[in-house]
Design a protein around this motif. Structure first.
Motif, PDB file in Angstrom:
ATOM      1  N   GLY A  43      93.559 -22.703 167.209  1.00 30.19           N
ATOM      2  CA  GLY A  43      93.862 -22.695 165.788  1.00 30.19           C
ATOM      3  C   GLY A  43      93.096 -23.794 165.079  1.00 30.19           C
ATOM      4  N   GLU A  44      92.661 -23.515 163.861  1.00 27.93           N
ATOM      5  CA  GLU A  44      91.915 -24.496 163.072  1.00 27.93           C
ATOM      6  C   GLU A  44      92.316 -24.361 161.606  1.00 27.93           C
ATOM      7  OE1 GLU A  44      87.315 -25.825 161.992  1.00 27.93           O
ATOM      8  OE2 GLU A  44      87.712 -24.245 163.465  1.00 27.93           O
ATOM      9  N   THR A  45      92.670 -25.473 161.006  1.00 26.65           N
ATOM     10  CA  THR A  45      93.055 -25.487 159.596  1.00 26.65           C
ATOM     11  C   THR A  45      92.149 -26.438 158.830  1.00 26.65           C
ATOM     12  OG1 THR A  45      95.373 -25.010 160.097  1.00 26.65           O
ATOM     13  CG2 THR A  45      94.900 -25.968 157.947  1.00 26.65           C
ATOM     14  N   GLU A  46      91.591 -25.932 157.749  1.00 27.32           N
ATOM     15  CA  GLU A  46      90.752 -26.730 156.858  1.00 27.32           C
ATOM     16  C   GLU A  46      91.449 -26.822 155.500  1.00 27.32           C
ATOM     17  OE1 GLU A  46      86.062 -26.785 156.284  1.00 27.32           O
ATOM     18  OE2 GLU A  46      86.990 -25.112 155.212  1.00 27.32           O
ATOM     19  N   THR A  47      91.626 -28.033 155.011  1.00 30.01           N
ATOM     20  CA  THR A  47      92.381 -28.250 153.791  1.00 30.01           C
ATOM     21  C   THR A  47      91.610 -29.163 152.845  1.00 30.01           C
ATOM     22  OG1 THR A  47      94.447 -28.112 155.056  1.00 30.01           O
ATOM     23  CG2 THR A  47      94.592 -29.007 152.831  1.00 30.01           C
ATOM     24  N   ILE A  48      91.601 -28.786 151.574  1.00 23.45           N
ATOM     25  CA  ILE A  48      91.081 -29.648 150.518  1.00 23.45           C
ATOM     26  C   ILE A  48      92.237 -29.919 149.563  1.00 23.45           C
ATOM     27  CG2 ILE A  48      89.453 -29.875 148.606  1.00 23.45           C
ATOM     28  CD1 ILE A  48      87.572 -28.039 150.091  1.00 23.45           C
ATOM     29  N   GLY A  49      92.594 -31.179 149.392  1.00 16.41           N
ATOM     30  CA  GLY A  49      93.728 -31.557 148.562  1.00 16.41           C
ATOM     31  C   GLY A  49      93.304 -32.396 147.376  1.00 16.41           C
ATOM     32  N   LEU A  50      93.895 -32.126 146.226  1.00 16.15           N
ATOM     33  CA  LEU A  50      93.640 -32.878 145.002  1.00 16.15           C
ATOM     34  C   LEU A  50      94.984 -33.316 144.435  1.00 16.15           C
ATOM     35  CD1 LEU A  50      91.521 -33.779 142.863  1.00 16.15           C
ATOM     36  CD2 LEU A  50      91.977 -31.613 141.678  1.00 16.15           C
ATOM     37  N   ASP A  74      92.368 -20.452 160.658  1.00 12.14           N
ATOM     38  CA  ASP A  74      91.803 -19.427 161.549  1.00 12.14           C
ATOM     39  C   ASP A  74      92.472 -19.547 162.913  1.00 12.14           C
ATOM     40  OD1 ASP A  74      89.631 -18.215 159.882  1.00 12.14           O
ATOM     41  OD2 ASP A  74      88.940 -20.290 159.851  1.00 12.14           O
ATOM     42  N   TYR A  75      92.674 -18.395 163.548  1.00 12.08           N
ATOM     43  CA  TYR A  75      93.428 -18.394 164.803  1.00 12.08           C
ATOM     44  C   TYR A  75      92.957 -17.250 165.683  1.00 12.08           C
ATOM     45  CZ  TYR A  75      97.546 -18.018 167.893  1.00 12.08           C
ATOM     46  OH  TYR A  75      98.396 -17.948 168.967  1.00 12.08           O
ATOM     47  N   TYR A  76      92.783 -17.549 166.988  1.00 10.08           N
ATOM     48  CA  TYR A  76      92.490 -16.482 167.939  1.00 10.08           C
ATOM     49  C   TYR A  76      93.155 -16.802 169.275  1.00 10.08           C
ATOM     50  CZ  TYR A  76      88.839 -19.327 170.244  1.00 10.08           C
ATOM     51  OH  TYR A  76      88.170 -20.308 170.932  1.00 10.08           O
ATOM     52  N   THR A  77      93.374 -15.758 170.065  1.00 14.85           N
ATOM     53  CA  THR A  77      93.932 -15.908 171.405  1.00 14.85           C
ATOM     54  C   THR A  77      92.985 -15.265 172.410  1.00 14.85           C
ATOM     55  OG1 THR A  77      95.179 -13.824 171.328  1.00 14.85           O
ATOM     56  CG2 THR A  77      96.276 -15.814 170.492  1.00 14.85           C
ATOM     57  N   ARG A  78      93.035 -15.746 173.634  1.00 15.86           N
ATOM     58  CA  ARG A  78      92.251 -15.152 174.719  1.00 15.86           C
ATOM     59  C   ARG A  78      93.125 -15.122 175.956  1.00 15.86           C
ATOM     60  NH1 ARG A  78      87.328 -18.256 175.036  1.00 15.86           N
ATOM     61  NH2 ARG A  78      88.276 -19.496 176.700  1.00 15.86           N
ATOM     62  N   ASN A  79      93.305 -13.923 176.533  1.00 15.94           N
ATOM     63  CA  ASN A  79      94.199 -13.813 177.680  1.00 15.94           C
ATOM     64  C   ASN A  79      93.471 -14.161 178.974  1.00 15.94           C
ATOM     65  OD1 ASN A  79      92.574 -11.633 178.066  1.00 15.94           O
ATOM     66  ND2 ASN A  79      94.169 -10.082 177.886  1.00 15.94           N
ATOM     67  N   SER A  80      94.208 -14.170 180.067  1.00 14.29           N
ATOM     68  CA  SER A  80      93.640 -14.539 181.356  1.00 14.29           C
ATOM     69  C   SER A  80      92.602 -13.511 181.790  1.00 14.29           C
ATOM     70  CB  SER A  80      94.740 -14.642 182.415  1.00 14.29           C
ATOM     71  OG  SER A  80      95.675 -15.634 182.081  1.00 14.29           O
ATOM     72  N   SER A  81      91.565 -14.002 182.417  1.00 17.09           N
ATOM     73  CA  SER A  81      90.559 -13.090 182.955  1.00 17.09           C
ATOM     74  C   SER A  81      91.108 -12.392 184.192  1.00 17.09           C
ATOM     75  CB  SER A  81      89.287 -13.866 183.309  1.00 17.09           C
ATOM     76  OG  SER A  81      89.570 -14.840 184.297  1.00 17.09           O
ATOM     77  N   LYS A  91      93.798 -12.269 161.337  1.00 12.32           N
ATOM     78  CA  LYS A  91      93.387 -12.431 159.951  1.00 12.32           C
ATOM     79  C   LYS A  91      93.693 -13.857 159.496  1.00 12.32           C
ATOM     80  CE  LYS A  91      94.217 -10.744 155.264  1.00 12.32           C
ATOM     81  NZ  LYS A  91      94.975  -9.814 154.403  1.00 12.32           N
ATOM     82  N   ALA A  92      92.727 -14.477 158.832  1.00 15.87           N
ATOM     83  CA  ALA A  92      92.896 -15.858 158.406  1.00 15.87           C
ATOM     84  C   ALA A  92      93.957 -15.975 157.313  1.00 15.87           C
ATOM     85  CB  ALA A  92      91.574 -16.429 157.909  1.00 15.87           C
ATOM     86  N   ALA A  93      94.633 -17.102 157.303  1.00 20.20           N
ATOM     87  CA  ALA A  93      95.574 -17.427 156.226  1.00 20.20           C
ATOM     88  C   ALA A  93      94.862 -18.355 155.259  1.00 20.20           C
ATOM     89  CB  ALA A  93      96.826 -18.100 156.788  1.00 20.20           C
TER      90      ALA A  93
END
Length: 379
Positions: free
Chosen positions: A72-79, A105-112, A125-127
């Motif tokens: 998971g990755e979150t990018e924020t711009i605050g004012l 943004d978020y993704y998962t990957r299961n065991s090989s 889908k991104a939030a």
């Protein structure tokens, strides 16, 4: 910036923030299991509430699965901008607003399944949205030693907050299609310096969380469920505290809290029930006394009322607990001291928190008697 206008003084704070946070969560495999019954040492299974594990775990060979991961990755711009206004010698008004534009943004990957299979990756889908929060407060000082205040604050919890995870479930708060949960807090309180170096404080407050998703027709067959996004949680509380030096050598810090936290979900079985894992009462006391020759002793008591593990009518109640702590400090000189803290002196066994499905899947025990030796340097 600081400005003056007539009898008013302004202290203005504004800023622009950029924040980027990432979290990778891996899967731990090979944890094994415990023998659940000493009479049947070869029989694995679940432990009953009064049982303790028998022996060590079998098939215990933990390792991190290199292919199974959630990212998971979150990018924020605050004012933001806040202003504190002193009006004469008796009034202070403060307030401000903040806008955050975020993308998670978020993704998962299961065991090989084979050495050449890297695992199936699923992208969610991104939030992305803009949210607003703010606060407003007024303080009145009829005399120098007394301050009476009223405050309001609003915060927003967007999907994916905290755990950096998103969901496609229509009823999941981490679904980007759902509105962020909102929280509003109202507080009225006072602080009184009723003697030198001793402050008495008290407050009453009300907090309401909204945009909570819940099922409105419990007990229906699968596929017939109906949901509402108008659910909420309400918390009415009060707090009383004292802090300071009773004498030159004796210091006391005490705090007591009362909470009435309930679920507001019309039509649900949980409507009107106590909020899970929220005690009605809590109390803490810590006191220290300076002895001759540079020694200081201290002791304290922490008490928390019982809590329910969930909002279900059949919820298990976890008993309240009280824990004694102690401290011994020696001042080597004015700049260096050595301190020994002893936590949970009586080795009380208690549940600090619960979690999992319905709040009953696991229990986190509080620490047993423990010690910490530390040194403090002042310069």
């Amino acid at each position: 910036a600081k400005t003056e206008s007539g009898t008013s003084k302004h202290s203005i704070i504004g800023g622009l923030e950029y924040i980027n946070e990432e979290q990778d969560t891996y899967t731990i495999a090979g944890l094994g299991n415990y023998y659940a019954n000493a009479l049947l040492p070869g029989y694995p299974g679940y432990l009953l509430p009064w049982e303790k594990p028998y022996g060590g775990p079998f098939n215990h060979n933990p390792y991190r699965d290199p292919s199974a991961i959630t990212h998971g990755e979150t990018e924020t711009i605050g004012l933001y901008a806040f202003d504190t206004v002193e009006i004469g010698s008796q009034w202070v008004v403060s307030g401000g607003i903040r806008m955050d534009s975020y993308t998670t943004d978020y993704y998962t990957r299961n065991s090989s399944t084979a050495a050449t299979d890297p695992g199936l990756r699923t992208d969610f889908k991104a939030a992305s949205d803009e949210v607003f929060s703010g606060k407003l407060g007024v303080t009145y000082k009829p005399i120098e030693e007394l301050a009476i205040y009223a405050g309001y604050g609003r915060t927003v919890t967007p999907p994916g907050t905290g755990a950096f995870s998103l969901s496609t479930g229509a009823t999941n708060a981490n679904n980007p299609e759902n509105d962020p949960q909102e929280s509003e807090n109202f507080e009225l309180g006072a602080k009184w310096d009723f003697r030198e170096n001793v402050t008495l404080s008290g407050a009453v407050f009300y907090t309401e969380n909204t945009n909570v998703i819940y099922q409105t027709n419990p007990g229906v067959p699968a596929g017939s469920e109906e949901y509402s996004v108008d659910g909420g949680q309400q918390i009415l509380g009060a707090n009383l505290g004292i802090a300071g030096q009773i004498t030159d050598n004796w210091s006391v810090f005490a705090n007591a809290t009362w909470l009435d936290a309930t679920v507001d979900q019309p039509g649900a079985l949980a409507d009107g029930r106590d909020l899970a894992r929220t005690p009605h009462y809590a109390f803490s006391l810590w006191t220290t006394y300076k002895l001759p020759k540079g020694f200081t002793i201290g002791g304290g008591y922490r008490w928390t009322d019982s809590v329910n593990t969930s909002t279900a009518p059949t919820a298990i109640t976890v008993d309240g607990y009280g824990v004694l702590d102690a401290m011994l400090q020696y001042d080597i000189n004015s700049n260096i001291n050595v301190r020994l803290n002893v936590y949970n002196v009586l080795d009380e066994e208690y549940a600090l928190s619960t979690g999992g499905s319905g709040g009953t899947a696991r229990m986190n025990l509080g620490a047993p008697t423990s010690f910490m030796l530390s040194t403090n340097f002042r310069f």
